[in-house]
Design an enzyme around this catalytic site. Sequence first.
Site, PDB file in Angstrom:
ATOM      1  N   ALA A  13      -1.521  12.955 -19.302  1.00  0.00           N
ATOM      2  CA  ALA A  13      -1.662  13.786 -20.566  1.00  0.00           C
ATOM      3  C   ALA A  13      -2.841  14.868 -20.230  1.00  0.00           C
ATOM      4  CB  ALA A  13      -2.035  12.987 -21.757  1.00  0.00           C
ATOM      5  N   ARG A  18     -10.744  20.575 -13.430  1.00  0.00           N
ATOM      6  CA  ARG A  18     -11.292  20.915 -12.198  1.00  0.00           C
ATOM      7  C   ARG A  18     -10.336  21.725 -11.145  1.00  0.00           C
ATOM      8  NH1 ARG A  18     -13.288  14.889 -11.774  1.00  0.00           N
ATOM      9  NH2 ARG A  18     -11.583  14.679 -13.170  1.00  0.00           N
ATOM     10  N   LYS A  25      -2.210  19.266 -14.583  1.00  0.00           N
ATOM     11  CA  LYS A  25      -2.471  18.920 -13.267  1.00  0.00           C
ATOM     12  C   LYS A  25      -1.368  18.166 -12.685  1.00  0.00           C
ATOM     13  CE  LYS A  25      -5.834  15.467 -12.876  1.00  0.00           C
ATOM     14  NZ  LYS A  25      -7.173  14.915 -12.779  1.00  0.00           N
ATOM     15  N   GLY A  81      -9.429  10.592 -23.682  1.00  0.00           N
ATOM     16  CA  GLY A  81      -9.756   9.606 -22.407  1.00  0.00           C
ATOM     17  C   GLY A  81      -8.787   8.594 -21.993  1.00  0.00           C
ATOM     18  N   ARG A 319      19.127  30.801   3.581  1.00  0.00           N
ATOM     19  CA  ARG A 319      18.842  30.422   2.131  1.00  0.00           C
ATOM     20  C   ARG A 319      19.890  29.490   1.762  1.00  0.00           C
ATOM     21  NH1 ARG A 319      18.873  36.517   0.323  1.00  0.00           N
ATOM     22  NH2 ARG A 319      18.860  35.347  -1.824  1.00  0.00           N
ATOM     23  N   ALA A 366      25.272  41.921  16.465  1.00  0.00           N
ATOM     24  CA  ALA A 366      23.928  42.127  16.253  1.00  0.00           C
ATOM     25  C   ALA A 366      24.070  43.467  15.062  1.00  0.00           C
ATOM     26  CB  ALA A 366      23.276  42.679  17.511  1.00  0.00           C
ATOM     27  N   SER A 391      29.059  45.222  16.648  1.00  0.00           N
ATOM     28  CA  SER A 391      27.740  45.392  16.294  1.00  0.00           C
ATOM     29  C   SER A 391      27.519  46.694  15.224  1.00  0.00           C
ATOM     30  CB  SER A 391      26.851  45.659  17.590  1.00  0.00           C
ATOM     31  OG  SER A 391      26.678  44.743  18.349  1.00  0.00           O
ATOM     32  N   ARG A 426      34.680  54.589  10.796  1.00  0.00           N
ATOM     33  CA  ARG A 426      33.515  55.493  11.203  1.00  0.00           C
ATOM     34  C   ARG A 426      33.941  56.776  11.754  1.00  0.00           C
ATOM     35  NH1 ARG A 426      32.996  52.215  17.011  1.00  0.00           N
ATOM     36  NH2 ARG A 426      34.422  53.375  18.131  1.00  0.00           N
TER      37      ARG A 426
HETATM   38  C1  UD1 Z   1     -10.462   8.266 -13.035  1.00  0.00           C
HETATM   39  C2  UD1 Z   1     -11.295   6.989 -13.362  1.00  0.00           C
HETATM   40  C3  UD1 Z   1     -12.116   6.606 -12.028  1.00  0.00           C
HETATM   41  C4  UD1 Z   1     -11.513   6.394 -10.733  1.00  0.00           C
HETATM   42  C5  UD1 Z   1     -10.492   7.772 -10.848  1.00  0.00           C
HETATM   43  C6  UD1 Z   1      -9.743   7.671  -9.541  1.00  0.00           C
HETATM   44  C7  UD1 Z   1     -11.472   6.819 -15.684  1.00  0.00           C
HETATM   45  C8  UD1 Z   1     -12.643   6.980 -16.839  1.00  0.00           C
HETATM   46  N1  UD1 Z   1     -12.218   7.076 -14.542  1.00  0.00           N
HETATM   47  O1  UD1 Z   1     -11.255   9.374 -13.123  1.00  0.00           O
HETATM   48  O2  UD1 Z   1     -12.972   5.347 -12.193  1.00  0.00           O
HETATM   49  O3  UD1 Z   1     -12.256   6.361  -9.645  1.00  0.00           O
HETATM   50  O4  UD1 Z   1      -9.729   8.103 -11.959  1.00  0.00           O
HETATM   51  O5  UD1 Z   1      -8.649   8.557  -9.493  1.00  0.00           O
HETATM   52  O6  UD1 Z   1     -10.585   6.456 -16.100  1.00  0.00           O
HETATM   53  N2  UD1 Z   1      -5.481  11.049 -18.712  1.00  0.00           N
HETATM   54  C9  UD1 Z   1      -4.760  10.964 -19.732  1.00  0.00           C
HETATM   55  N3  UD1 Z   1      -5.303  11.230 -21.135  1.00  0.00           N
HETATM   56  C10 UD1 Z   1      -6.811  11.240 -21.107  1.00  0.00           C
HETATM   57  C11 UD1 Z   1      -7.496  11.716 -19.919  1.00  0.00           C
HETATM   58  C12 UD1 Z   1      -6.783  11.612 -18.645  1.00  0.00           C
HETATM   59  O7  UD1 Z   1      -3.629  10.884 -19.748  1.00  0.00           O
HETATM   60  O8  UD1 Z   1      -7.138  11.678 -22.234  1.00  0.00           O
HETATM   61  C13 UD1 Z   1      -4.974  11.035 -17.563  1.00  0.00           C
HETATM   62  C14 UD1 Z   1      -5.101  12.202 -16.448  1.00  0.00           C
HETATM   63  O9  UD1 Z   1      -3.969  13.227 -16.876  1.00  0.00           O
HETATM   64  C15 UD1 Z   1      -5.005  11.740 -15.067  1.00  0.00           C
HETATM   65  C16 UD1 Z   1      -5.433  10.474 -15.286  1.00  0.00           C
HETATM   66  O10 UD1 Z   1      -5.421  10.153 -16.476  1.00  0.00           O
HETATM   67  O11 UD1 Z   1      -3.720  11.721 -14.570  1.00  0.00           O
HETATM   68  C17 UD1 Z   1      -6.980  10.310 -14.861  1.00  0.00           C
HETATM   69  O12 UD1 Z   1      -7.764  11.043 -15.569  1.00  0.00           O
HETATM   70  P1  UD1 Z   1      -8.723  11.896 -14.576  1.00  0.00           P
HETATM   71  O13 UD1 Z   1      -9.554  12.858 -15.504  1.00  0.00           O
HETATM   72  O14 UD1 Z   1      -8.300  12.432 -13.414  1.00  0.00           O
HETATM   73  O15 UD1 Z   1      -9.841  10.889 -14.151  1.00  0.00           O
HETATM   74  P2  UD1 Z   1     -11.048  11.062 -12.999  1.00  0.00           P
HETATM   75  O16 UD1 Z   1     -12.024  11.422 -13.333  1.00  0.00           O
HETATM   76  O17 UD1 Z   1     -10.250  11.040 -11.725  1.00  0.00           O
HETATM   77 MG    MG Z   2      -8.452  12.038 -11.364  1.00  0.00          MG
END
Ligand code: UD1
Ligand code: MG
Length: 468
Positions: A13, A18, A25, A81, A319, A366, A391, A426
């Site tokens: 989600a 970053r 992502k 989170g 293609r 060609a 050609s 031609r």
């Molecule tokens: C996370 C872990 C970290 C680990 C790392 C490995 C946590 C807090 N940290 O960090 O310990 O070393 O992954 O790659 O879990 N996501 C949701 N909903 C949210 C937040 C995140 O679905 O509210 C999903 C993101 O889309 C992603 C995954 O969870 O695919 C991990 O989130 P991300 O923000 O990448 O966590 P990291 O900082 O990499």
């Molecule tokens: Mg991550």
Amino acid sequence: MSNHDLAVMVLAAGKGTRLKSNLAKVLHRAGGRTLVEHIVRSCGPLKARETVVVVGHQAEQVAAVVEPLGATTVLQQPQNGTGHAVLVAKRPLGRAKFALVLPGDAPLVRTETMKALIAAHRNGNAAATILSAVVADPSGYGRIVRKSETAVSAIVEESQLTDEQREINEINSAIYCFTLENLWPALAQVKPNNKHRELYLTDAIAVMSGKGETVLAQVAADSREVLGCNTRADLAEVDRILREWKRNALMDAGVTMQLPETVLIDPDVTAGEDTVIEAGVQLLGKTKLGARCSVKTGSWVMESRLEDGVTIGPFARLRTGTQVKRGGRIGNFVETKNTIIGEGAKVPHLTYVGDAKIGAKTNVGAGTITCNYDGFQKHPTTIGKGVFIGSDSVLVAPVRIGDHAYVAAGSTITEYVPADSLGIGRGRQVNKPGWAAKKRRELAAAQHPQKSSRRSERKPRRKTRPRK
Ligand code: UD1
Ligand code: MG
């Protein structure tokens, strides 16, 4: 092993701040697929009772990728989170006993590794089993804090590390197996005690461990498998590894590759034994190559099919929808699209063929161009077998050329050329004897009027030159 008691949950989600991108992502691509597609596909062979993908950012687009693969989706809005993401999926997990949780941004994990993690979890009667990895540079990842050789006490995120914990080089992959009757009460106790005010799934580990429940960590044999894509550099690295794995798989299947690190091949491409792929080639989409093909340097092939013994390139561009039958040949600087090249037919140089059908053993000279597009619509060109196209011919579609016909070089063909005939379209050549010589004399006279008088002008200039 049967996994009827297991649900898979993919957390997908997040926005991916970053990456500095408008695209969510997990929709970024590496190794020819979106990140989330890799993961859902790798989970397929587990035969879990349910695969739930938690979606949020660009939820519809993510759903469009994963639902055709058999996954269901659940919306997390807002994204509070990884712990919150798991809670959102509680109901869709149904009556599963265990959950395999994976992040949507770590596409390199292999099915075998997941199976081993699930087995370790079952055998250890654990509340949670974490897939960890030992890496040279742990920065950016949560660290595994162990209380004994086998048991884990916590996962500590990068931003909350003590100086001592910063030295730990065993990281959390964010791939876990949980026993759900242990996970739900632990998650209920997690608080958003971090600067982002998010619920971290990682904090549930300390809660479980604190209650005396078994928390294990299994170290991945190949630490590259747990690479997460948080930055563009991570994406490039993951792409590099996936491409390498694909090339290795084809080489294992009997394909020769020159300078393999310069060759880019999409995951659905197949190739037969003793096919040779030279440096700098790209094979994309669902391209299929037969046995004993030769794809020469710099060629680019998309969604095409080459039968056995076909030669392509150097520098050919095939293609979508190109089909080259057994022993056919496409040479340098040739572009093809939606075209069938018959058995043993040749299109050796500098040609465009689109929406065409070329018969067996036909030779296309060609510089031949099919004019398949009139600005509104595409039209077909049908060339029979054993035809010789001279050609620099232009074939204005729709047009047909019968078997064993000839087209004179430099023709513009707009009408049907019957079998065994010669088509010439031609202007007739006219020679004008002496024309060039006369033209030369006229030009010379205009450029240098009265050559002799100029010679006499030079003398007085020499006389007046000052002496030293
Ligand atoms: C996370 C872990 C970290 C680990 C790392 C490995 C946590 C807090 N940290 O960090 O310990 O070393 O992954 O790659 O879990 N996501 C949701 N909903 C949210 C937040 C995140 O679905 O509210 C999903 C993101 O889309 C992603 C995954 O969870 O695919 C991990 O989130 P991300 O923000 O990448 O966590 P990291 O900082 O990499
Ligand atoms: Mg991550």
